[in-house]
Scaffold this motif. Structure first.
Motif, mmCIF file in Angstrom:
data_model
loop_
_atom_site.group_PDB
_atom_site.id
_atom_site.type_symbol
_atom_site.label_atom_id
_atom_site.label_comp_id
_atom_site.label_asym_id
_atom_site.label_seq_id
_atom_site.Cartn_x
_atom_site.Cartn_y
_atom_site.Cartn_z
ATOM 1 N N GLU A 9 -12.241 69.190 32.525
ATOM 2 C CA GLU A 9 -12.595 70.744 33.307
ATOM 3 C C GLU A 9 -12.950 71.854 31.972
ATOM 4 O OE1 GLU A 9 -9.902 73.076 35.885
ATOM 5 O OE2 GLU A 9 -10.311 71.498 38.021
ATOM 6 N N SER A 48 -21.472 72.293 41.918
ATOM 7 C CA SER A 48 -21.140 73.437 41.289
ATOM 8 C C SER A 48 -21.950 74.424 41.167
ATOM 9 C CB SER A 48 -20.350 72.975 40.078
ATOM 10 O OG SER A 48 -19.899 74.288 39.075
ATOM 11 N N LYS A 85 -11.216 78.035 37.375
ATOM 12 C CA LYS A 85 -11.244 77.050 37.860
ATOM 13 C C LYS A 85 -10.960 77.256 39.155
ATOM 14 C CE LYS A 85 -14.187 75.544 35.513
ATOM 15 N NZ LYS A 85 -13.606 75.363 34.173
ATOM 16 N N ARG A 91 -19.948 68.229 39.124
ATOM 17 C CA ARG A 91 -19.796 69.095 38.132
ATOM 18 C C ARG A 91 -20.657 69.783 37.144
ATOM 19 N NH1 ARG A 91 -13.230 67.443 36.293
ATOM 20 N NH2 ARG A 91 -11.839 69.379 37.861
ATOM 21 N N THR A 92 -19.996 70.256 36.236
ATOM 22 C CA THR A 92 -21.626 71.142 35.570
ATOM 23 C C THR A 92 -21.867 69.936 34.888
ATOM 24 O OG1 THR A 92 -20.225 73.259 36.184
ATOM 25 C CG2 THR A 92 -22.165 73.019 34.203
ATOM 26 N N THR A 138 -18.104 65.224 44.900
ATOM 27 C CA THR A 138 -18.878 67.129 44.332
ATOM 28 C C THR A 138 -18.932 66.753 43.102
ATOM 29 O OG1 THR A 138 -16.839 68.176 45.545
ATOM 30 C CG2 THR A 138 -17.810 69.610 43.546
#
Length: 482
Positions: A201, A123, A347, A150-151, A148
């Protein structure tokens, strides 16, 4: 603290997100068989049309989906009749089917795994190289897949990250098995897509989730069983969840073009055929002695609010912002930073371009799902569909909330309701459904249709004199039960 409100009824799933008691985002999903973004289908190539670089795919629904006939797909040698998995990346519009991609992805809370991708990506908000190195020591690449990070992965343990990676890979493997052995075309992944996506998310370290549906509450609790800092509550009030927490009023405000700013200025949001245009005005912000400072203050506050409104209204395509002219170039940099900061949590695929020579800022944003207006409004029949009015189903929901509150708080059973004449034909055509939808089959309802009101007005009738004044509008019993 972040709060997530999840409200489900027989027609819609609605989700609202508040940060520190400020509404930041709202999502709506209709209960229908239409394909939705993120769902994955088993499809079969129906036709290839090189002239328009398109492949049309049967995904088991009435409308065929389509995908771009890219160079990679040409080299792959895709043929008519071939079957593969596709992900919905754009919902169907009018007579046009859904747009799909062959690169399917499965999201989790800490990572997204994409079939056909490569390596480990991070991210944009993970900028610390030590954090990246720590995660790369835990999560190794997988051939044929892109991962990928994510934070939220920064705060997760090694065990949790590995468990999610294995789970997501297993989901993709199970889909590939269905592709191989199932004879039927159709959806194979994506139940409760919007709910799962919003939850994964938007969870932070401190988060509260309020849900009005027992099954959704159970599903969320199971998904977040290991997340001890997240509070999950089931709402059991009589009125809708959004009404009880004041969200309904805030959503209704999104129909207004003008948005007031605390400093006294405002922004005006207009939609044209090609784009959204947002105008910034100083209006009543004249308290400061310095002209430049007043302009900067208004533009900075406007930039923050514009970022919020773009997310709230789910605006997509080209967005042009006309800020108040600034003489000092350094002020433009401050305003641009405020705008980008307001959109950093978005997002969606959003890109902000620098100020033009005319002091305009352009934003390109890929809308996620349908705009909120599509669920609030419908074309006005009395003006040949050139204008928009609130949907009757939405008005019924609002009236129902007011009826329930009046019954509960004051035991009132009689109501005078005014509706805009736009709705007269629809309501008179099925009075029973209207009265049932506003929870009033056992109430006395006096119904009148008038011009010049926005949607509806409702008045509880307490005294006989009030009922006498509107007696000509009373709905008779046979109308309610015919």
């Amino acid at each position: 603290m972040r709060e997530i409100f999840i409200e489900r009824d027989e027609r819609l799933l609605r989700i609202a997100i508040k940060d520190n008691n400020t509404l930041m985002e709202s999502f709506v999903e209709e209960n229908s068989d239409e394909p939705k973004i993120g769902e994955i289908y088993k499809g079969r190539v129906k036709n290839i049309v090189p002239a328009i670089n398109s492949i049309f795919i049967d995904i088991g629904l009435e409308k065929e989906a389509y995908m771009y006939f890219s160079k990679e797909l040409k080299e792959e040698g895709i043929k008519k009749g071939q079957e593969f998995l596709v992900e919905i990346i754009k919902e169907p519009i009018n007579n046009k089917g859904a747009k799909v991609s062959k690169n399917i992805s499965v999201p989790g809370r800490f990572m997204v795994i994409t079939k056909g991708g490569y390596g480990i990506n991070y991210s944009k908000r993970i900028s610390n190289e030590e954090e990246k190195l720590k995660i790369s020591d835990i999560i190794s690449p997988v051939d044929g897949y892109g991962i990928t990070i994510r934070t939220e992965a920064v705060n997760a343990s090694e065990e949790v990250l590995l468990e999610e990676k294995i789970r997501l890979l297993r989901v993709i493997y199970e889909m590939e098995q269905k592709l191989k052995y199932s004879l039927n075309l159709g959806k194979i992944y994506g139940d409760n897509m919007i709910l799962n996506r919003v939850i994964s998310e938007n969870l932070g370290n401190k988060c509260k989730i309020i849900i009005n549906n027992e099954e959704d509450t159970k599903a969320v609790k199971e998904a977040l069983a290991e997340s001890k800092d997240i509070i999950i509550e089931e709402y059991k009030g009589a009125t809708s969840l959004f009404d009880a927490y004041g969200i309904e009023k805030e959503i209704l405000k999104l129909r207004h073009k003008k948005v007031a700013l605390n400093c006294g200025g405002n922004i005006v949001i207009d939609k044209t055929e090609a784009m959204y245009v947002i105008d910034v005005n100083s209006s009543k912000n004249i308290k400061g002695r310095s002209f430049d400072k007043t302009i900067l203050e208004t533009n900075v506050e406007a930039a923050k609010e514009i970022g919020r409104q773009i997310r709230l209204r789910n605006l997509g395509g080209i967005i042009v912002i006309d800020f108040i002219d600034m003489r000092d170039f350094s002020q433009k940099a401050i305003v641009m930073d405020a705008l980008k900061d307001a959109l950093k949590e978005d997002k969606g695929n959003v890109k902000v371009f620098p100020f033009t020579e005319l002091d305009l800022v352009q934003i390109a944003r890929k809308r996620r799902g349908k705009s909120i207006y599509e669920y609030l409004e419908e074309g006005c029949k009395r003006c040949n569909m050139e204008g928009f009015v609130l949907k009757l189903s939405y008005i019924e929901k609002l009236i129902k909330n007011e009826v329930i509150k009046a019954e509960k708080e004051n035991s009132i059973k009689s109501f005078y309701i005014e509706l805009d004449k736009n709705y007269e034909e629809m309501v008179r055509g099925d009075i029973f459904s209207f009265v049932a939808n506003i929870n009033s089959l056992k109430n006395e309802i006096y119904l009148n249709f008038v011009d010049g009101i926005e949607g509806y007005k409702i008045e509880p009738l307490i005294f006989n004199s009030q009922k006498e004044n509107v007696k000509n509008y009373k709905i008779n019993a046979y109308e309610k039960y015919e």
